[in-house]
Write a protein that holds these residues in place. Structure first.
Motif, mmCIF file in Angstrom:
data_model
loop_
_atom_site.group_PDB
_atom_site.id
_atom_site.type_symbol
_atom_site.label_atom_id
_atom_site.label_comp_id
_atom_site.label_asym_id
_atom_site.label_seq_id
_atom_site.Cartn_x
_atom_site.Cartn_y
_atom_site.Cartn_z
ATOM 1 N N TYR A 125 2.731 47.743 -46.617
ATOM 2 C CA TYR A 125 2.012 46.674 -45.948
ATOM 3 C C TYR A 125 2.761 45.357 -45.942
ATOM 4 O O TYR A 125 2.274 44.373 -45.417
ATOM 5 C CB TYR A 125 0.647 46.466 -46.613
ATOM 6 C CG TYR A 125 -0.327 47.544 -46.239
ATOM 7 C CD1 TYR A 125 -1.100 47.432 -45.100
ATOM 8 C CD2 TYR A 125 -0.469 48.678 -47.020
ATOM 9 C CE1 TYR A 125 -1.990 48.412 -44.738
ATOM 10 C CE2 TYR A 125 -1.361 49.671 -46.671
ATOM 11 C CZ TYR A 125 -2.115 49.521 -45.523
ATOM 12 O OH TYR A 125 -2.989 50.499 -45.163
ATOM 13 N N TYR A 135 -7.302 54.953 -44.674
ATOM 14 C CA TYR A 135 -5.980 54.403 -44.402
ATOM 15 C C TYR A 135 -4.913 55.473 -44.194
ATOM 16 O O TYR A 135 -3.778 55.158 -43.858
ATOM 17 C CB TYR A 135 -5.552 53.478 -45.553
ATOM 18 C CG TYR A 135 -6.509 52.339 -45.704
ATOM 19 C CD1 TYR A 135 -6.392 51.207 -44.925
ATOM 20 C CD2 TYR A 135 -7.562 52.410 -46.609
ATOM 21 C CE1 TYR A 135 -7.290 50.156 -45.047
ATOM 22 C CE2 TYR A 135 -8.459 51.372 -46.736
ATOM 23 C CZ TYR A 135 -8.315 50.244 -45.949
ATOM 24 O OH TYR A 135 -9.204 49.205 -46.061
ATOM 25 N N ASP A 160 -1.169 41.433 -48.469
ATOM 26 C CA ASP A 160 -1.494 42.181 -47.251
ATOM 27 C C ASP A 160 -2.107 43.549 -47.533
ATOM 28 O O ASP A 160 -2.613 44.200 -46.626
ATOM 29 C CB ASP A 160 -0.247 42.372 -46.383
ATOM 30 C CG ASP A 160 0.305 41.057 -45.866
ATOM 31 O OD1 ASP A 160 -0.474 40.091 -45.755
ATOM 32 O OD2 ASP A 160 1.511 41.001 -45.573
#
Length: 76
Positions: free
Chosen positions: A27, A71, A32
């Protein structure tokens, strides 16, 4: 893996640097990283700290999977 119609594999040469693969993972900066992934990491670290074989291993596995599954783009 398969080729699309009209495409071909790249040429390779018999030398140590004949093929190079570049990819991006992660990321970027620490801030983040999405919060559910941070929580999953903390659960994994806690499990490692406590040692394998505890009775809560299965519950931690399920929690980690639930946190990171949104994710995942491809299962390994």
């Amino acid at each position: 893996m398969s080729l699309q119609p009209g495409r071909s594999w790249p040429s390779v040469y018999r030398r140590c640097d004949a093929v190079s693969i570049t990819f991006t993972a992660g990321y970027g900066a620490t801030e983040d990283i999405p919060e559910p992934i941070r929580q999953a990491i903390l659960l994994i670290v806690q499990r490692l700290f406590d040692g394998a074989g505890t009775e809560v291993d299965a519950a931690i596995d399920r929690a980690v999977h639930a946190l990171i599954s949104p994710y995942r783009t491809r299962q390994l």
